[in-house]
Design an enzyme around this catalytic site. Structure first.
Site, PDB file in Angstrom:
ATOM      1  N   HIS A  53       0.842  -1.199   0.000  1.00 57.28           N
ATOM      2  CA  HIS A  53       0.000   0.000   0.000  1.00 57.28           C
ATOM      3  C   HIS A  53       0.880   1.253   0.000  1.00 57.28           C
ATOM      4  O   HIS A  53       2.030   1.225   0.454  1.00 57.28           O
ATOM      5  CB  HIS A  53      -0.892   0.020   1.244  1.00 57.28           C
ATOM      6  N   GLU A  55       0.876   3.951   1.822  1.00 54.98           N
ATOM      7  CA  GLU A  55       1.357   4.446   3.125  1.00 54.98           C
ATOM      8  C   GLU A  55       2.542   3.606   3.621  1.00 54.98           C
ATOM      9  O   GLU A  55       3.488   4.143   4.193  1.00 54.98           O
ATOM     10  CB  GLU A  55       0.235   4.393   4.176  1.00 54.98           C
ATOM     11  N   CYS A  83      -6.492   2.114   5.411  1.00 51.16           N
ATOM     12  CA  CYS A  83      -7.107   0.828   5.769  1.00 51.16           C
ATOM     13  C   CYS A  83      -6.621   0.436   7.176  1.00 51.16           C
ATOM     14  O   CYS A  83      -5.752   1.105   7.726  1.00 51.16           O
ATOM     15  CB  CYS A  83      -6.705  -0.221   4.736  1.00 51.16           C
ATOM     16  N   CYS A  86      -2.683   0.010   7.334  1.00 55.36           N
ATOM     17  CA  CYS A  86      -1.924   1.263   7.253  1.00 55.36           C
ATOM     18  C   CYS A  86      -2.183   2.151   8.469  1.00 55.36           C
ATOM     19  O   CYS A  86      -1.255   2.783   8.980  1.00 55.36           O
ATOM     20  CB  CYS A  86      -2.251   1.997   5.963  1.00 55.36           C
TER      21      CYS A  86
HETATM   22 ZN   LIG Z   1      -3.567   0.404   3.460  1.00 51.50          ZN
END
Ligand SMILES: [Zn+2]
Length: 167
Positions: A53, A55, A83, A86
């Site tokens: 991801h 982040e 999410c 993260c």
């Molecule tokens: Zn994430």
């Protein structure tokens, strides 16, 4: 343009890198004392990694630059609400602030479903600012999914035609 908007623009630039390689456009930058020390964009499909991801990529780079796992005086800018994974990593990094473009009602953990960033029982809370360049951040996602639907429809029609020719 405010500083938050200026850095969110840079997160949007990262998100566009993701869409150019067919990934859901989500981008992130981390800022320390007015300087970008980490950038990242979603590469989940490309890297075949659950962890890829935006982040997480930005946190990895920022911690390397800082030479410390702590990002205490840093601000993370992300185009879409983090999410659970993260949001957890943001808390673990002791990030000072998290600036969010658009909210994510189906997976967001900075207020939509849960708020992991501001949980009083954790040992660290992250300041949240949301809705920075929200329209621009959500438009890039909308355009991406619209184009994806058009592509899937065109592929289906080709398959249908091939079947008709075969029969
Ligand atoms: Zn994430």
């Amino acid at each position: 343009m405010t500083d938050d908007e200026r850095f969110m623009k840079q997160a949007i630039t990262q998100a566009k890198k993701a869409s150019r390689i067919g990934e859901v456009p989500i981008g992130c930058v981390i800022v320390y004392e007015g300087k970008v020390i980490g950038r990242g964009y979603n590469r989940r499909t490309t890297d075949k990694s659950t962890l890829a991801h935006a982040e997480i990529a930005a946190i990895k780079k920022a911690t390397k630059v800082m030479g410390d796992w702590r990002l205490e005086d840093c601000t993370l800018y992300v185009t879409l609400e983090p999410c659970p994974m993260c949001a957890g990593a943001i808390v673990q990094s002791r990030m000072k602030r998290c600036v969010i473009g658009t909210m994510s009602p189906k997976s967001g953990c900075a207020g939509s479903i849960l708020n992991l960033l501001d949980e009083p029982q954790f040992n660290h809370q992250v300041e949240i600012e949301s809705g920075v360049l929200a329209d621009e951040c959500s438009d890039i996602l909308k355009v991406f999914f619209k184009e994806l639907r058009v592509k899937v429809k065109a592929e289906r029609e080709l398959e249908k035609r091939a079947e008709e020719i075969d029969s």
